[in-house]
Scaffold this active site. Sequence first.
Site, mmCIF file in Angstrom:
data_model
loop_
_atom_site.group_PDB
_atom_site.id
_atom_site.type_symbol
_atom_site.label_atom_id
_atom_site.label_comp_id
_atom_site.label_asym_id
_atom_site.label_seq_id
_atom_site.Cartn_x
_atom_site.Cartn_y
_atom_site.Cartn_z
ATOM 1 N N LYS A 160 -14.854 1.423 15.474
ATOM 2 C CA LYS A 160 -13.564 0.713 15.501
ATOM 3 C C LYS A 160 -12.956 0.735 16.906
ATOM 4 O O LYS A 160 -12.417 -0.259 17.390
ATOM 5 C CB LYS A 160 -12.604 1.431 14.535
ATOM 6 C CG LYS A 160 -11.981 0.519 13.523
ATOM 7 C CD LYS A 160 -11.320 1.299 12.424
ATOM 8 C CE LYS A 160 -12.103 1.114 11.137
ATOM 9 N NZ LYS A 160 -11.459 1.731 9.990
ATOM 10 N N LYS A 196 8.641 -18.282 -8.534
ATOM 11 C CA LYS A 196 8.001 -17.139 -9.180
ATOM 12 C C LYS A 196 6.784 -17.596 -9.982
ATOM 13 O O LYS A 196 6.836 -18.598 -10.691
ATOM 14 C CB LYS A 196 9.044 -16.503 -10.108
ATOM 15 C CG LYS A 196 8.582 -15.247 -10.780
ATOM 16 C CD LYS A 196 9.754 -14.598 -11.507
ATOM 17 C CE LYS A 196 9.265 -13.504 -12.414
ATOM 18 N NZ LYS A 196 9.161 -13.872 -13.813
ATOM 19 N N ASP A 237 -4.756 -5.874 5.186
ATOM 20 C CA ASP A 237 -5.883 -6.616 5.757
ATOM 21 C C ASP A 237 -5.911 -8.061 5.264
ATOM 22 O O ASP A 237 -6.490 -8.929 5.901
ATOM 23 C CB ASP A 237 -7.204 -5.927 5.384
ATOM 24 C CG ASP A 237 -7.405 -4.668 6.214
ATOM 25 O OD1 ASP A 237 -6.968 -4.653 7.370
ATOM 26 O OD2 ASP A 237 -7.996 -3.697 5.685
ATOM 27 N N LYS A 243 -12.248 -2.703 18.760
ATOM 28 C CA LYS A 243 -10.860 -3.111 19.028
ATOM 29 C C LYS A 243 -10.432 -2.803 20.469
ATOM 30 O O LYS A 243 -9.294 -3.045 20.830
ATOM 31 C CB LYS A 243 -9.925 -2.426 18.033
ATOM 32 C CG LYS A 243 -10.243 -2.713 16.564
ATOM 33 C CD LYS A 243 -9.109 -2.302 15.648
ATOM 34 C CE LYS A 243 -9.522 -2.423 14.182
ATOM 35 N NZ LYS A 243 -8.370 -2.436 13.273
ATOM 36 N N ASN A 259 0.851 -1.195 0.000
ATOM 37 C CA ASN A 259 0.000 0.000 0.000
ATOM 38 C C ASN A 259 0.886 1.244 0.000
ATOM 39 O O ASN A 259 2.104 1.151 0.059
ATOM 40 C CB ASN A 259 -0.984 -0.026 1.171
ATOM 41 C CG ASN A 259 -0.275 0.036 2.506
ATOM 42 O OD1 ASN A 259 0.341 1.043 2.853
ATOM 43 N ND2 ASN A 259 -0.337 -1.059 3.256
ATOM 44 N N PHE A 303 -5.054 4.233 14.186
ATOM 45 C CA PHE A 303 -5.283 5.190 13.109
ATOM 46 C C PHE A 303 -6.323 4.583 12.179
ATOM 47 O O PHE A 303 -6.392 3.366 12.029
ATOM 48 C CB PHE A 303 -3.982 5.455 12.334
ATOM 49 C CG PHE A 303 -3.218 6.626 12.874
ATOM 50 C CD1 PHE A 303 -2.664 6.568 14.144
ATOM 51 C CD2 PHE A 303 -3.064 7.794 12.133
ATOM 52 C CE1 PHE A 303 -1.971 7.649 14.663
ATOM 53 C CE2 PHE A 303 -2.376 8.879 12.639
ATOM 54 C CZ PHE A 303 -1.825 8.806 13.909
HETATM 55 N N1 CTP Z 1 -4.603 -2.646 12.156
HETATM 56 C C1 CTP Z 1 -3.971 -3.696 12.771
HETATM 57 N N2 CTP Z 1 -3.941 -4.924 12.179
HETATM 58 C C2 CTP Z 1 -4.560 -5.137 11.004
HETATM 59 C C3 CTP Z 1 -5.223 -4.069 10.369
HETATM 60 C C4 CTP Z 1 -5.220 -2.815 10.977
HETATM 61 O O1 CTP Z 1 -3.407 -3.508 13.850
HETATM 62 N N3 CTP Z 1 -4.515 -6.321 10.452
HETATM 63 C C5 CTP Z 1 -4.607 -1.326 12.832
HETATM 64 C C6 CTP Z 1 -3.917 -0.237 12.064
HETATM 65 O O2 CTP Z 1 -2.558 -0.098 12.401
HETATM 66 C C7 CTP Z 1 -4.700 0.985 12.474
HETATM 67 C C8 CTP Z 1 -6.096 0.447 12.622
HETATM 68 O O3 CTP Z 1 -5.942 -0.915 12.954
HETATM 69 O O4 CTP Z 1 -4.287 1.506 13.710
HETATM 70 C C9 CTP Z 1 -6.803 0.646 11.336
HETATM 71 O O5 CTP Z 1 -7.781 -0.202 11.221
HETATM 72 P P1 CTP Z 1 -8.536 -0.336 9.804
HETATM 73 O O6 CTP Z 1 -7.708 -1.103 8.858
HETATM 74 O O7 CTP Z 1 -9.002 1.008 9.388
HETATM 75 O O8 CTP Z 1 -9.681 -1.134 10.371
HETATM 76 P P2 CTP Z 1 -10.306 -2.426 9.869
HETATM 77 O O9 CTP Z 1 -10.631 -3.218 11.071
HETATM 78 O O10 CTP Z 1 -9.465 -3.083 8.857
HETATM 79 O O11 CTP Z 1 -11.602 -1.849 9.263
HETATM 80 P P3 CTP Z 1 -11.982 -1.440 7.760
HETATM 81 O O12 CTP Z 1 -10.794 -1.709 6.874
HETATM 82 O O13 CTP Z 1 -13.142 -2.284 7.508
HETATM 83 O O14 CTP Z 1 -12.296 0.015 7.846
#
Ligand code: CTP
Length: 411
Positions: A341, A290, A279, A345, A206, A327
């Site tokens: 969130k 490869k 994610d 969490k 990303n 974040f």
């Molecule tokens: N985060 C994490 N582990 C993951 C994904 C995200 O610790 N596998 C943390 C990121 O570092 C950030 C926050 O969670 O602090 C962001 O979450 P986000 O990706 O926005 O939340 P999701 O639960 O994935 O929700 P969505 O993508 O559906 O908005």
Amino acid sequence: MALVALGVCGGIGAYKAVEVARGLQQRGHDVAAVLTANAARFVGPLTFEAITRRPVAGDQFAPGVNAQIEHIALASDLQLLLVVPATANILGKFANGIADDFLSALYLATTAPVLVAPAMNTNMLAHPAVAANLDRLAERGVRFVEPGEGYLACGWVGRGRLAEPADVVAAADRMLGAGRSLAGRRVLVTAGPTVEDLDPVRYLGNRSSGRMGYAIAAEALARGAQVDLVAGPTALEPPAGAEVFRVRGAEEMRTAVMARVAGDGDAVDLVVMVAAVADYTPAGGARDAKLLRDRDELVLTLRRTPDILAALGRWRAGRDRPVLVGFAAEVGDPVARAREKLRRKQVDLVVANDVSRPGAGFGGNTNVATLVTDTEAEEIPLGTKRELARVLLDRVEPRLAPLASGSEGAT
Ligand code: CTP
């Protein structure tokens, strides 16, 4: 120990700056002297070099100096810029953004706090031009060690005699102490992207640059914290003083974070999960060989990565630390989603970024954000990532658990 840049200007009080340098050293600070051309006529640079055991900065245009852009290097390392004595001339330059020598350029280049001890003739001090400059600097947050009878809100009165060196040292020490609000604290910051390997040459990634996380790490360090920085792949230079752990994928980041938080070492007081953690990752892990271009369509099966922040929230249940900050990159109205969130969490604060807004999000130096807690939502206007880091840590500090006994006390 802090690094203090001691600016010395051309005034009869310049010799007292030698005593100030000594006093700062006695309190354990490192001093880098910066002399203006006129200061060097009152006190020889050699005197400062011998006392500080550092080269004295003075001539911005001396051979070799600009190659290293010394005023920028010093500007980013120092914790306080102290000017003793500050003449009407340097105050005028500071107030008006004139940067025609090393010291005035240093003032513009640093974000460290600035403390000045003015000294000049009574009439000069009383002159409206000087008074206006002092007011302007005070408005900008510059602090003063009062000369003679001192600085009054209505203007300047007093004889203009330089404050006693011991008073200057005490004021500097207070300022340095006041800034070290995270002394004795352990802070863990994650930064950058994670990348999920598909095969030996390809990955899913990303656009996170790591800048926001690095800015938080730098701000926590400046406040005296011990900082662990768990960073995904980024080209940025880590802030000096951070212990850096490089990782690639989400699983590796989870292992690194949990080892630090749940391991045997000192308790972590604060975790700021800034990393843009992937994610999803290829199911079954990266292929050993490869992938070949031998078909028209390629279907990848992905599985969810572990949610590190949620794992931290679960681990913390029943404990008083660490404070957890997440974040969230959102579009549209970020507050409701951020709050959902936060609860899901089990974290204390979510920094919600509306990445669709100009100046926000990945890559750049600026950010617009909303700090969302269970009950509040504070909008932070467009500013640098370092400014956002400052506001965030200001808000988080009151939530920290009391320092474990035996730790160095914050002042
Ligand atoms: N985060 C994490 N582990 C993951 C994904 C995200 O610790 N596998 C943390 C990121 O570092 C950030 C926050 O969670 O602090 C962001 O979450 P986000 O990706 O926005 O939340 P999701 O639960 O994935 O929700 P969505 O993508 O559906 O908005």
